[in-house]
Write a protein that holds these residues in place. Structure first.
Motif: not given
Ligand code: FHN
Length: 481
Positions: A341-346, A383-386, A390-397
């Motif tokens: 969601s922040m444009g990174g890999n894990m 996918c990348d940063y959208a 940011k909202q409390d329910w989760g993340y966007y990609t």
């Protein structure tokens, strides 16, 4: 500043001889305020060639920490140490000679590279980072530059070669972890204080160059070198060498990617040079932690990759995971999604046992991640940063006009709030298992997306199709306050 000047003078002195011809080209500096660096960033902004796009699109990787430390598994002479198992030599103050005797016990009877590769494939990882050599100095390949290798163990065979073949056959990229700091080599220095240190360290750098060239030529399908153990003063005083290594590997392996941890500039500044520009191809400092999704949005400007352990801090195999908190699969998933969601890999770490098998907890976790990725991988790969708040329910990609809402927290209101930048409008919302969900406009640039009727007991994904509206204006009047 005085230290920096001294460091630079020192560096110029010792770079002048053995590796003099290997200096970086002088960067053309656009702004007068920036200092002139010989060993700073080679490029401004992200790389956009096919190899880098591939690195970025892969998004999910696995780390393998496997070395002699798997044999004692955190215990030495009857005492169990809680620190990272791969550092046991240091916690228990074991001499290099004593430690390297563990090689006589290196015979992983259950090791089956094909099984490892199938496990990675099932988990949905697109690449695997393997410790070719960790700080202890033991090499998983038969290096001709040291005797501390798999070739001189009862197992004898080239483990790294077997793994590269097996992963590649499953379509998985292989990245090489390489620790520059090497506890087995008497020429390694933590700092350079004397002429003798200088000479020893020069030999050490030559040895390291040879090992890296050997890895690049023996295993030409390797896609990435991930350097570690580069924080000591000795390396920071030799920023020229780190720039030289990056260039040398890129000449040998066009397209190869290199992490920022390798690099130090003329003044010993690491990761980002003294002008604040990223060195290497991607930032690699997020280890067991992640950037804040609100405060650290600057990370979306460059490529980055985070890595994470399943227990609090065990990379190599440790026999007792009860000594620290162990993350559950949802917590691991959350970190994967957070990164994308922040444009990174894990990269999720595994520390195989000395017998070549994985511990049961790791198998369970890999399977759970794999099950989720099979259903929802669309919101991760490519996918990348959208660009949405940011909202409390989760993340966007996001991939183009598809914005993925990855929901980790269900609201009692049954509505998921979405705030869009002006002009970006959701036109349709559907879960990845095909349920259409309602979208209601609530005020300017804000929408409510309904929680789907059927929700399984795990994080789920809603795909929002968005479109850009030219010349959008606010419809609702703001309060006069
Ligand atoms: O000291 C190592 C540690 O053992 C492990 O390999 C991690 C992985 O990122 N790197 C070092 C600490 O930053």
């Amino acid at each position: 500043m005085r230290n920096q000047v001294l460091a630079f003078a020192f560096c110029s002195l010792i770079c002048g001889s053995t590796f003099a011809q290997q200096k970086s080209p002088q960067r053309m500096l656009p702004a007068e305020q920036e200092m002139t660096l010989q060993y700073g960033a080679d490029r401004l902004g992200k790389r956009h060639d096919a190899a880098m796009e591939r690195f970025r699109d892969n998004r999910l990787g696995a780390f393998i920490h496997w070395g002699l430390y798997a044999i004692p598994g955190g215990e030495w002479n009857g005492k169990v140490y809680n620190g990272a198992a791969e550092w046991l030599k240091s916690w228990a103050k074991v001499s290099a000679d004593e430690w390297l005797k563990l090689m006589d016990q290196w015979n992983p009877e259950k090791f089956d590279a094909k099984k490892w590769a199938r496990m990675a494939k099932e988990m949905g990882v697109k690449y695997v980072k393997i410790t070719t050599k960790h700080h202890e100095g033991f090499c998983l390949w038969p290096s001709k530059y040291t005797k501390y290798t798999v070739a001189n163990t009862p197992y004898k065979k080239d483990i790294l070669g077997e793994l590269v073949d097996a992963y590649n056959k499953e379509g998985i990229d292989v990245h090489f972890y390489f620790s520059v700091m090497d506890w087995s080599n008497p020429d390694y220095r933590y700092d350079i204080k004397t002429k003798e240190d200088e000479e020893a360290f020069r030999r050490f750098l030559e040895f390291t160059d040879n090992q890296l060239k050997e890895l690049a030529t023996r295993y030409p399908t390797v896609k990435d070198f991930w350097f570690d153990g580069t924080w000591d003063a000795s390396i920071k005083k030799n920023g020229w060498w780190t720039a030289h290594v990056e260039r040398m590997l890129k000449e040998l392996l066009p397209g190869v990617t290199i992490n920022s941890r390798l690099r130090a500039d003329d003044y010993g500044k690491r990761h980002f040079d003294s002008n604040g520009h990223l060195m290497g191809d991607y930032e690699s400092g997020y280890e067991r932690r992640l950037p804040d999704p609100v405060k650290d949005l600057k990370v979306t400007k460059w490529d980055w990759e985070a890595c994470m352990t399943i227990p609090e801090n065990q990379w190599g195999y440790h026999k007792d995971w009860s000594l620290s908190y162990v993350k559950n699969p949802v917590e691991v998933l959350q970190r994967i999604v957070h990164s994308v969601s922040m444009g990174g890999n894990m990269v999720v770490n595994f520390g195989p046992q000395a017998d070549g098998d994985f511990r049961p907890e790791e198998k369970v976790l890999a399977e759970a991640i794999g099950r989720w990725m099979k259903k929802n991988g669309e919101c991760i790969y490519g996918c990348d940063y959208a660009g949405l708040e940011k909202q409390d329910w989760g993340y966007y990609t996001r991939k183009g006009n598809d914005v993925y809402m990855v929901v980790f927290n269900l609201p009692f209101s049954k509505w998921l709030t979405v705030k869009t930048p002006r002009g970006l409008k959701p036109v349709e919302a559907v879960t990845l298992d095909g349920q259409k969900v309602k979208v209601v406009e609530t005020t300017n640039n804000e929408y409510n997306v309904a929680v789907p009727e059927k929700v399984a007991g795990e994080p789920f994904v809603i795909k929002l199709k968005v479109e850009t509206v030219e010349g959008a204006v606010d419809k609702y009047k703001a309060a006069l306050t």
